[in-house]
Design an enzyme around this catalytic site. Structure first.
Site, PDB file in Angstrom:
ATOM      1  N   LYS A  22       0.832  -1.218   0.000  1.00  0.00           N
ATOM      2  CA  LYS A  22       0.000   0.000   0.000  1.00  0.00           C
ATOM      3  C   LYS A  22       0.862   1.261   0.000  1.00  0.00           C
ATOM      4  CE  LYS A  22      -2.075   2.019   4.021  1.00  0.00           C
ATOM      5  NZ  LYS A  22      -1.584   3.342   4.077  1.00  0.00           N
ATOM      6  N   ASN A  23       1.799   1.330   0.960  1.00  0.00           N
ATOM      7  CA  ASN A  23       2.516   2.593   1.122  1.00  0.00           C
ATOM      8  C   ASN A  23       3.535   2.857   0.019  1.00  0.00           C
ATOM      9  OD1 ASN A  23       0.958   3.289   3.271  1.00  0.00           O
ATOM     10  ND2 ASN A  23       2.423   2.627   4.833  1.00  0.00           N
ATOM     11  N   ARG A  93      -3.735  10.301   3.484  1.00  0.00           N
ATOM     12  CA  ARG A  93      -2.440  10.881   3.802  1.00  0.00           C
ATOM     13  C   ARG A  93      -1.576  11.090   2.552  1.00  0.00           C
ATOM     14  NH1 ARG A  93      -1.625  13.975   7.484  1.00  0.00           N
ATOM     15  NH2 ARG A  93       0.552  14.473   7.676  1.00  0.00           N
ATOM     16  N   CYS A 117      -5.144   8.316   8.896  1.00  0.00           N
ATOM     17  CA  CYS A 117      -5.547   7.734  10.180  1.00  0.00           C
ATOM     18  C   CYS A 117      -5.279   8.693  11.343  1.00  0.00           C
ATOM     19  CB  CYS A 117      -4.766   6.440  10.425  1.00  0.00           C
ATOM     20  SG  CYS A 117      -5.337   5.062   9.453  1.00  0.00           S
ATOM     21  N   ARG A 122       0.797  14.445  13.002  1.00  0.00           N
ATOM     22  CA  ARG A 122       1.118  14.321  11.581  1.00  0.00           C
ATOM     23  C   ARG A 122       1.465  15.652  10.887  1.00  0.00           C
ATOM     24  NH1 ARG A 122      -1.833   9.075   9.151  1.00  0.00           N
ATOM     25  NH2 ARG A 122       0.259   8.861   8.349  1.00  0.00           N
ATOM     26  N   PRO A 123       2.487  16.368  11.374  1.00  0.00           N
ATOM     27  CA  PRO A 123       2.897  17.619  10.719  1.00  0.00           C
ATOM     28  C   PRO A 123       3.566  17.358   9.377  1.00  0.00           C
ATOM     29  CG  PRO A 123       4.454  17.034  12.442  1.00  0.00           C
ATOM     30  CD  PRO A 123       3.356  16.014  12.498  1.00  0.00           C
ATOM     31  N   ILE A 124       3.692  18.406   8.534  1.00  0.00           N
ATOM     32  CA  ILE A 124       4.430  18.240   7.266  1.00  0.00           C
ATOM     33  C   ILE A 124       5.557  19.280   7.160  1.00  0.00           C
ATOM     34  CG2 ILE A 124       2.572  17.115   5.966  1.00  0.00           C
ATOM     35  CD1 ILE A 124       2.108  19.890   4.597  1.00  0.00           C
ATOM     36  N   GLN A 126       8.685  19.000   7.678  1.00  0.00           N
ATOM     37  CA  GLN A 126       9.920  18.526   7.033  1.00  0.00           C
ATOM     38  C   GLN A 126       9.762  18.477   5.508  1.00  0.00           C
ATOM     39  OE1 GLN A 126      12.883  18.048   8.836  1.00  0.00           O
ATOM     40  NE2 GLN A 126      11.505  19.076  10.266  1.00  0.00           N
ATOM     41  N   ASP A 305       3.484   0.240  12.114  1.00  0.00           N
ATOM     42  CA  ASP A 305       2.248  -0.177  11.436  1.00  0.00           C
ATOM     43  C   ASP A 305       1.798  -1.592  11.807  1.00  0.00           C
ATOM     44  OD1 ASP A 305       2.207   2.304  10.312  1.00  0.00           O
ATOM     45  OD2 ASP A 305       3.006   1.680   8.379  1.00  0.00           O
ATOM     46  N   ILE A 327       6.768   6.383  17.382  1.00  0.00           N
ATOM     47  CA  ILE A 327       6.510   7.160  16.156  1.00  0.00           C
ATOM     48  C   ILE A 327       5.240   8.012  16.284  1.00  0.00           C
ATOM     49  CG2 ILE A 327       6.260   7.055  13.628  1.00  0.00           C
ATOM     50  CD1 ILE A 327       8.854   5.719  14.432  1.00  0.00           C
ATOM     51  N   ARG A 397      -9.330   0.267   3.489  1.00  0.00           N
ATOM     52  CA  ARG A 397      -8.365   1.234   2.946  1.00  0.00           C
ATOM     53  C   ARG A 397      -7.005   0.577   2.695  1.00  0.00           C
ATOM     54  NH1 ARG A 397      -7.070   5.168   6.848  1.00  0.00           N
ATOM     55  NH2 ARG A 397      -5.392   5.346   5.359  1.00  0.00           N
TER      56      ARG A 397
HETATM   57  N1  EPU Z   1       7.042  14.077  11.249  1.00  0.00           N
HETATM   58  C1  EPU Z   1       7.330  15.373  11.537  1.00  0.00           C
HETATM   59  N2  EPU Z   1       7.353  16.271  10.506  1.00  0.00           N
HETATM   60  C2  EPU Z   1       7.108  15.927   9.230  1.00  0.00           C
HETATM   61  C3  EPU Z   1       6.813  14.598   8.932  1.00  0.00           C
HETATM   62  C4  EPU Z   1       6.780  13.674   9.965  1.00  0.00           C
HETATM   63  O1  EPU Z   1       7.563  15.728  12.693  1.00  0.00           O
HETATM   64  O2  EPU Z   1       7.167  16.800   8.359  1.00  0.00           O
HETATM   65  C5  EPU Z   1       7.024  13.071  12.329  1.00  0.00           C
HETATM   66  C6  EPU Z   1       5.643  12.446  12.530  1.00  0.00           C
HETATM   67  O3  EPU Z   1       4.858  13.220  13.403  1.00  0.00           O
HETATM   68  C7  EPU Z   1       5.998  11.082  13.086  1.00  0.00           C
HETATM   69  C8  EPU Z   1       7.334  10.747  12.416  1.00  0.00           C
HETATM   70  O4  EPU Z   1       7.847  11.989  11.944  1.00  0.00           O
HETATM   71  O5  EPU Z   1       6.203  11.171  14.459  1.00  0.00           O
HETATM   72  C9  EPU Z   1       7.243   9.780  11.265  1.00  0.00           C
HETATM   73  O6  EPU Z   1       6.291  10.232  10.312  1.00  0.00           O
HETATM   74  P1  EPU Z   1       6.390   9.873   8.769  1.00  0.00           P
HETATM   75  O7  EPU Z   1       6.477  11.128   8.001  1.00  0.00           O
HETATM   76  O8  EPU Z   1       7.443   8.835   8.587  1.00  0.00           O
HETATM   77  O9  EPU Z   1       4.974   9.234   8.513  1.00  0.00           O
HETATM   78  P2  EPU Z   1       4.065   9.387   7.230  1.00  0.00           P
HETATM   79  O10 EPU Z   1       4.905   9.533   6.024  1.00  0.00           O
HETATM   80  O11 EPU Z   1       2.988  10.384   7.472  1.00  0.00           O
HETATM   81  C10 EPU Z   1       4.062   6.862   6.644  1.00  0.00           C
HETATM   82  C11 EPU Z   1       3.029   5.794   6.458  1.00  0.00           C
HETATM   83  C12 EPU Z   1       2.422   5.431   7.796  1.00  0.00           C
HETATM   84  C13 EPU Z   1       3.537   4.954   8.737  1.00  0.00           C
HETATM   85  C14 EPU Z   1       4.630   6.024   8.839  1.00  0.00           C
HETATM   86  C15 EPU Z   1       5.832   5.563   9.639  1.00  0.00           C
HETATM   87  C16 EPU Z   1       2.196   6.288   4.251  1.00  0.00           C
HETATM   88  C17 EPU Z   1       1.090   6.789   3.408  1.00  0.00           C
HETATM   89  N3  EPU Z   1       1.994   6.310   5.575  1.00  0.00           N
HETATM   90  O12 EPU Z   1       3.380   7.973   7.217  1.00  0.00           O
HETATM   91  O13 EPU Z   1       1.566   4.339   7.524  1.00  0.00           O
HETATM   92  O14 EPU Z   1       3.013   4.738  10.024  1.00  0.00           O
HETATM   93  O15 EPU Z   1       5.096   6.371   7.516  1.00  0.00           O
HETATM   94  O16 EPU Z   1       6.377   4.413   9.100  1.00  0.00           O
HETATM   95  O17 EPU Z   1       3.229   5.862   3.757  1.00  0.00           O
HETATM   96  C18 EPU Z   1      -0.270   2.916   7.843  1.00  0.00           C
HETATM   97  O18 EPU Z   1       0.027   2.363   6.780  1.00  0.00           O
HETATM   98  O19 EPU Z   1      -1.112   2.439   8.630  1.00  0.00           O
HETATM   99  C19 EPU Z   1       0.395   4.167   8.198  1.00  0.00           C
HETATM  100  C20 EPU Z   1      -0.090   5.003   9.105  1.00  0.00           C
END
Ligand code: EPU
Length: 418
Positions: A22-23, A93, A117, A122-124, A126, A305, A327, A397
């Site tokens: 999926k991811n 997401r 979820c 979940r900030p962006i 970075q 996950d 995480i 999903r």
């Molecule tokens: N974070 C920040 N700033 C950012 C981005 C992330 O502080 O700009 C923090 C988050 O708050 C978190 C950590 O960094 O504490 C890791 O977040 P990451 O960005 O790695 O997560 P993501 O890209 O939003 C993806 C997967 C998630 C999975 C995480 C961690 C997708 C679509 N989602 O999320 O998958 O938990 O990586 O491996 O790829 C799931 O499949 O159930 C799922 C939630």
């Protein structure tokens, strides 16, 4: 709303096949819009709602998409819109990957802030830091992220946190930047490597994906290619955990065992037997396992996950287990549901303390998010009596044909449509 009805207590025997990740798929599909020449043919795409959602978003931008079974042919040569603002964008997401993909190819995009979820803040920041470092102006107004650049110029970017999303998103934009970009402190998840491999198949020049540093030499343009998505590490891990929890012997086909090492190691520590054989893995378990401690970490650590499915298994393991979720700060919403079934769990901040009980008992519970849904299905499979899992749109999903796969292993599970 559909629900899953499960009568628990059966050991699982047989084999099942894991689908594409999926991811990886939800990043590769948006990345396909970066091809300005030729079509992309993407195989091994899982048949799940998040993928359908991305496909609808791509169509709304003007991509021509033809899907057949697990394959999609995407023609993005005539993209008509750089603005993604449908309900689908807000719902999931991975829609944020459109920002990096459109910025890379068109140097401009407007994308609604993503959903996903409810597992943490979940900030962006970075992602934004990376886009700005490449020379883009980024503005968030009326719930949309607007990015624009005259040109993108390669540079060195050190991420403050290890983020899958930021690593992939900035890699997408940097692929079509001028010069060399070095991304440091990046995520090493298998799907990060898969997206880099996909971009390289389209003509990108990316090295180092899977290590801490990714080096990207920008190219002028990308062209369509044929690509097959890797098997889903998390779907495989979920079935491994379910097999260990129920007892029996299950072979999980179409996996990359290397991606599953942290999960295999914990199951072995608990007392299961794991056998790897090429692209399959067999889990044999008596169902009587002992508790362990777990800390979720970025790859190659134990994946967040599968933390929720694992916590279900630990509810019936002997002794005390401690889970530290490093995480996501709110990834224990399923605990209240497990408690309805007799689990003994105490949550303190990011830590769950689980004291194993002899058995769970069937109840009406809900899937509070995607992986929580899988956790509740596993709880139903091991519980005495009947369990109804509600809100299974979350499960749909991310898990293709979950009830069919468990049925094939001998479980009593069916879907009821209301
Ligand atoms: N974070 C920040 N700033 C950012 C981005 C992330 O502080 O700009 C923090 C988050 O708050 C978190 C950590 O960094 O504490 C890791 O977040 P990451 O960005 O790695 O997560 P993501 O890209 O939003 C993806 C997967 C998630 C999975 C995480 C961690 C997708 C679509 N989602 O999320 O998958 O938990 O990586 O491996 O790829 C799931 O499949 O159930 C799922 C939630």
């Amino acid at each position: 709303m559909d629900k899953l009805v499960i009568t628990g207590g059966n050991p699982l025997f047989g084999s099942i096949e894991i689908n594409g990740a999926k991811n990886a798929a939800v990043a590769i599909l948006p990345a396909a819009i970066m091809a300005s020449k030729n079509k992309c043919v993407i195989d091994n795409i899982p048949n799940i709602e998040d993928v359908h959602c991305i496909e609808r978003i791509l169509k709304s931008l003007g991509c021509d998409i033809k899907t057949k079974k697990n394959s999609a042919t995407i023609d993005s040569t005539h993209i008509a819109s750089l603005s993604a603002n449908t309900d689908d964008v807000r719902k999931m997401r991975a829609s944020y990957y459109l920002i990096g993909a459109l910025l890379g190819r068109f140097k401009k995009a407007s994308v609604e802030l993503p959903g996903g979820c409810p597992i943490g803040v979940r900030p962006i920041d970075q992602h934004i830091k990376g886009f700005e470092a490449l020379g883009a102006k980024v503005k968030i107004t009326h719930g949309s992220v607007m990015v624009e650049a005259d040109e993108l110029i390669g540079t060195n970017i050190f991420f403050d946190v290890v983020s899958v999303g930021a690593t992939i998103n900035v890699m997408l934009a940097a692929t079509l930047a001028k010069g060399v970009t070095t991304l440091e402190n990046v995520a090493k998840e298998p799907h990060v490597v898969d997206v880099a491999n996909f971009l390289n198949s389209m003509g990108a020049n990316i090295k180092g994906a899977g290590t801490d540093v990714i080096r990207i030499v920008g190219v002028e343009s990308l062209s369509g290619c044929t690509y097959s998505v890797i098997p889903d590490q998390i779907e495989a891990g979920t079935y491994m955990i379910a097999s260990a929890a129920c007892g029996g012997e299950v072979t999980i086909e179409n996996v990359i065992p290397k991606h599953l090492e942290s999960i295999s190691a914990k199951l072995v520590e608990m007392g299961s037997e794991i056998r790897e054989n090429g692209d399959s893995i067999t889990v044999k378990s008596s169902g009587n396992l002992k508790g362990v401690n777990i800390k979720t970490q970025p790859y190659p650590g134990f994946p967040t996950d599968v933390q929720q499915p694992m916590s279900t298994l630990l509810t019936v393991a002997k002794g005390r287990s401690i889970i530290n979720e490093s995480i996501w700060e709110s990834r224990f919403k399923h605990v209240d549901e497990l408690k309805k079934m007799g689990a003994n769990i105490k949550v303190e901040g990011r830590t769950a303390i689980i004291d194993g009980v002899d058995k769970l008992t069937g109840a009406v519970v809900k899937a509070t998010d995607l992986r929580a849904g899988a956790a509740m299905v596993i709880a139903g499979l091991i519980a005495e009596g009947t369990t109804e899992v509600l809100s299974i749109e979350h499960i749909d999903r991310g898990y293709p044909n979950i009830e069919d796969k468990f049925k094939a292993l001998g479980a009593y599970i069916h879907r009821e449509c209301e």
